[in-house]
Motif scaffolding. Structure first.
Motif, PDB file in Angstrom:
ATOM      1  N   ARG A 222       0.861  -1.191   0.000  1.00 21.70           N
ATOM      2  CA  ARG A 222       0.000   0.000   0.000  1.00 21.70           C
ATOM      3  C   ARG A 222       0.893   1.236   0.000  1.00 21.70           C
ATOM      4  O   ARG A 222       1.609   1.495   0.964  1.00 21.70           O
ATOM      5  N   GLU A 223       0.874   1.999  -1.095  1.00 21.07           N
ATOM      6  CA  GLU A 223       1.677   3.213  -1.229  1.00 21.07           C
ATOM      7  C   GLU A 223       0.779   4.431  -1.076  1.00 21.07           C
ATOM      8  O   GLU A 223      -0.295   4.508  -1.689  1.00 21.07           O
ATOM      9  N   ILE A 224       1.234   5.367  -0.260  1.00 25.78           N
ATOM     10  CA  ILE A 224       0.448   6.564   0.047  1.00 25.78           C
ATOM     11  C   ILE A 224       1.120   7.773  -0.582  1.00 25.78           C
ATOM     12  O   ILE A 224       2.253   8.117  -0.241  1.00 25.78           O
ATOM     13  N   ARG A 225       0.435   8.411  -1.509  1.00 26.37           N
ATOM     14  CA  ARG A 225       0.934   9.609  -2.171  1.00 26.37           C
ATOM     15  C   ARG A 225      -0.086  10.719  -2.014  1.00 26.37           C
ATOM     16  O   ARG A 225      -1.076  10.805  -2.757  1.00 26.37           O
ATOM     17  N   GLY A 226       0.177  11.532  -1.013  1.00 25.39           N
ATOM     18  CA  GLY A 226      -0.783  12.598  -0.698  1.00 25.39           C
ATOM     19  C   GLY A 226      -2.079  12.012  -0.178  1.00 25.39           C
ATOM     20  O   GLY A 226      -2.085  11.261   0.811  1.00 25.39           O
ATOM     21  N   MET A 227      -3.169  12.280  -0.847  1.00 24.72           N
ATOM     22  CA  MET A 227      -4.479  11.765  -0.445  1.00 24.72           C
ATOM     23  C   MET A 227      -4.844  10.497  -1.208  1.00 24.72           C
ATOM     24  O   MET A 227      -5.954   9.979  -1.059  1.00 24.72           O
ATOM     25  N   THR A 228      -3.933  10.001  -2.035  1.00 21.83           N
ATOM     26  CA  THR A 228      -4.219   8.846  -2.878  1.00 21.83           C
ATOM     27  C   THR A 228      -3.421   7.623  -2.419  1.00 21.83           C
ATOM     28  O   THR A 228      -2.264   7.747  -2.037  1.00 21.83           O
ATOM     29  N   GLU A 229      -4.064   6.475  -2.458  1.00 25.51           N
ATOM     30  CA  GLU A 229      -3.416   5.226  -2.110  1.00 25.51           C
ATOM     31  C   GLU A 229      -3.381   4.302  -3.330  1.00 25.51           C
ATOM     32  O   GLU A 229      -4.363   4.208  -4.070  1.00 25.51           O
ATOM     33  N   TYR A 230      -2.239   3.638  -3.514  1.00 24.84           N
ATOM     34  CA  TYR A 230      -2.080   2.672  -4.593  1.00 24.84           C
ATOM     35  C   TYR A 230      -1.798   1.309  -3.978  1.00 24.84           C
ATOM     36  O   TYR A 230      -0.868   1.156  -3.179  1.00 24.84           O
ATOM     37  N   ILE A 231      -2.584   0.326  -4.348  1.00 22.93           N
ATOM     38  CA  ILE A 231      -2.456  -1.006  -3.772  1.00 22.93           C
ATOM     39  C   ILE A 231      -2.048  -1.992  -4.860  1.00 22.93           C
ATOM     40  O   ILE A 231      -2.636  -2.008  -5.950  1.00 22.93           O
ATOM     41  N   SER A 232      -1.037  -2.800  -4.541  1.00 20.66           N
ATOM     42  CA  SER A 232      -0.600  -3.848  -5.459  1.00 20.66           C
ATOM     43  C   SER A 232      -0.411  -5.141  -4.686  1.00 20.66           C
ATOM     44  O   SER A 232      -0.079  -5.125  -3.490  1.00 20.66           O
TER      45      SER A 232
END
Length: 370
Positions: A222-232
Motif C-alpha cells: 500500500r503506497e500513500i501519495r498525498g491523499m491517494t493510495e495505490y495497492i498492489s
C-alpha cells in the motif's frame, strides 16, 4: 642515514639468542598450561560428556577449537611470565652483566625483546581477529548444545530499523530455515508513512550472490501519495532489504564468533539503525587491539623487573610479575564491565589498563640502571 637505520635493524647473534630464548620459553609455558587446563577441564566435564552422549570425535574437535581460545586468553599473562623467567635466569648467570660490561645499554638490550613482543603481538592479533572466531563458533555451539542444553533457533515479534526511515517487523523467524512469517515493512519520509508492505512469509535467498536478497510471498503493498493510495498484490517477489538473518537474533557470545572486520561492520550497521545493544561488540573490537599492544608493555615491564641480579633469585621478580599480570587481567575485566553496563566509552575502557601499565613501565624504566 640509511646506513644508520640498516645498522639498527641488523640483528646480531646476541639478539637471535634472546629472541629464541623468549619465544621458546613463551611457547613452552603455553603448551604446559594448555595441557594442564585441558586435563582439568576434561575431568570436570566428563559427566556432562557422558550424559550428553557426545561422541569422541566431537569432543576431540571441541578441544581442538578450545586450545586457540585458551592461547589467546592467556597470551598476555605468559608473555610477562616468560620474560621474567628467562631474563632472571640470564641475570643469575651473569650474562646480562657481561652484555653491560661490553657497552650494551638497557635500551639496546630491549631491542630483541621488542622484536619478540612484536612477533607475539602480530600473531595474537591475527589469531584473535580471524582464526579464533571460527573456532569459537564451534566451541560455543557445542557448549550450548551439550552443556547448557539451549540452542535458540527462533525469535518472535522482532522489529528493527533496517535503514534510515525503513522499519521491518517479523512475527516469527527461524534461524535454521532462514524464513519468517507475518512480515511487514514500513517506509517513512519526514515522519510520515508513505509505504506499507505486508507478506505472509519471507525467505532469505542463500543461493544468490547478491547480499540482502529476500523472497516475499503473498504480499500486499500500500503506497500513500498525498491523499491517494495505490495497492498492489502478488504471490512472490524478489527484493533487497538491508538486513540479514543474523541481525534478527542475538546469541550468547555472538561477538566472539565474529572476525574483527565483521564486528566493525556490525557496529556501524547497528549504529546506523539506532540500535543500543552494541556495547559488547565495541568492547570486543577494541579489546583485540588493546590486548595485542599489551605484549609490548608487559615485555617492557618484565625486562625492567628482572634484568638485575638479585640476592633472592627469581622468586621476588616472579611474584611481582604474577601480581602485575593478574592485576592487568582484573583491570581489563572491571573496565570492560563498566563499558557494557555503565555506558563507558568502549575504547577508553579497553585502553585504561594499558595506559596505567605504561605509567608503571616508565617508572620502572627510570629506576633501572641504564
Amino acid at each position: 642515514m640509511y646506513k644508520k637505520i640498516a645498522r639498527h635493524l641488523t640483528l646480531k647473534k646476541i639478539d637471535w639468542y634472546i629472541i629464541k630464548k623468549f619465544i621458546g620459553t613463551f611457547i613452552f609455558s603455553l603448551l604446559l598450561i594448555i595441557a594442564i587446563v585441558i586435563v582439568f577441564d576434561f575431568n570436570e566435564r566428563i559427566d556432562k560428556f557422558t550424559s550428553s552422549h557426545a561422541n569422541w570425535t566431537q569432543i576431540l574437535i571441541y578441544y581442538l577449537n578450545y586450545i586457540p581460545y585458551i592461547v589467546n586468553l592467556l597470551s598476555s599473562l605468559f608473555v610477562f611470565i616468560s620474560v621474567i623467567l628467562f631474563t632472571t635466569k640470564l641475570a643469575d648467570n651473569s650474562e646480562i652483566i657481561a652484555m653491560r660490561s661490553n657497552g650494551m645499554s638497557f635500551k639496546r638490550l630491549l631491542k630483541p625483546y621488542m622484536i619478540s613482543a612484536a612477533l607475539i603481538s602480530i600473531s595474537s592479533f591475527i589469531l584473535g581477529s580471524y582464526i579464533i572466531p571460527q573456532c569459537n563458533e564451534y566451541r560455543i555451539d557445542f557448549e550450548n548444545t551439550y552443556f547448557k542444553k539451549r540452542h535458540t533457533t527462533e525469535v518472535n515479534n522482532t522489529q528493527l530499523q533496517v535503514s534510515p526511515g525503513i522499519v521491518a517487523f517479523i512475527q516469527n523467524f527461524n534461524i535454521d530455515t532462514k524464513s519468517g512469517y507475518n512480515f511487514s515493512l514500513d517506509k517513512f519520509q519526514k515522519k510520515k508513512l508513505v509505504s506499507h508492505l505486508t507478506a505472509s512469509r519471507i525467505q532469505y535467498d542463500t543461493i544468490s550472490d547478491v547480499r540482502y536478497k529476500w523472497k516475499i510471498y503473498n504480499y500486499n503493498i500500500r503506497e500513500i501519495r498525498g491523499m491517494t493510495e495505490y495497492i498492489s498484490q502478488g504471490s512472490v517477489m524478489d527484493t533487497i532489504i538491508q538486513m540479514e538473518p543474523s541481525d534478527l537474533l542475538y546469541t550468547r557470545k555472538q561477538q566472539e564468533t565474529m572476525t574483527t572486520p565483521q564486528i566493525k561492520e556490525y557496529i556501524d550497521k547497528q549504529k546506523q539503525r539506532g540500535a543500543a545493544n552494541v556495547s559488547m561488540f565495541e568492547v570486543e573490537y577494541h579489546r583485540r587491539y588493546a590486548s595485542a599492544f599489551a605484549a609490548f608493555i608487559l615485555t617492557f615491564i618484565g625486562v625492567s623487573l628482572s634484568c638485575e641480579k638479585k640476592k633472592g633469585g627469581m622468586g621476588l621478580s616472579l611474584g611481582v610479575g604474577l601480581f602485575l599480570s593478574f592485576t592487568y587481567i582484573l583491570l581489563s575485566s572491571i573496565f570492560s564491565t563498566f563499558a557494557i553496563n555503565a555506558n563507558w566509552p568502549a575504547m577508553l575502557a579497553c585502553w585504561i589498563p594499558n595506559i596505567i601499565f605504561i605509567g608503571i613501565s616508565f617508572y620502572l624504566f627510570k629506576r633501572t640502571p641504564q
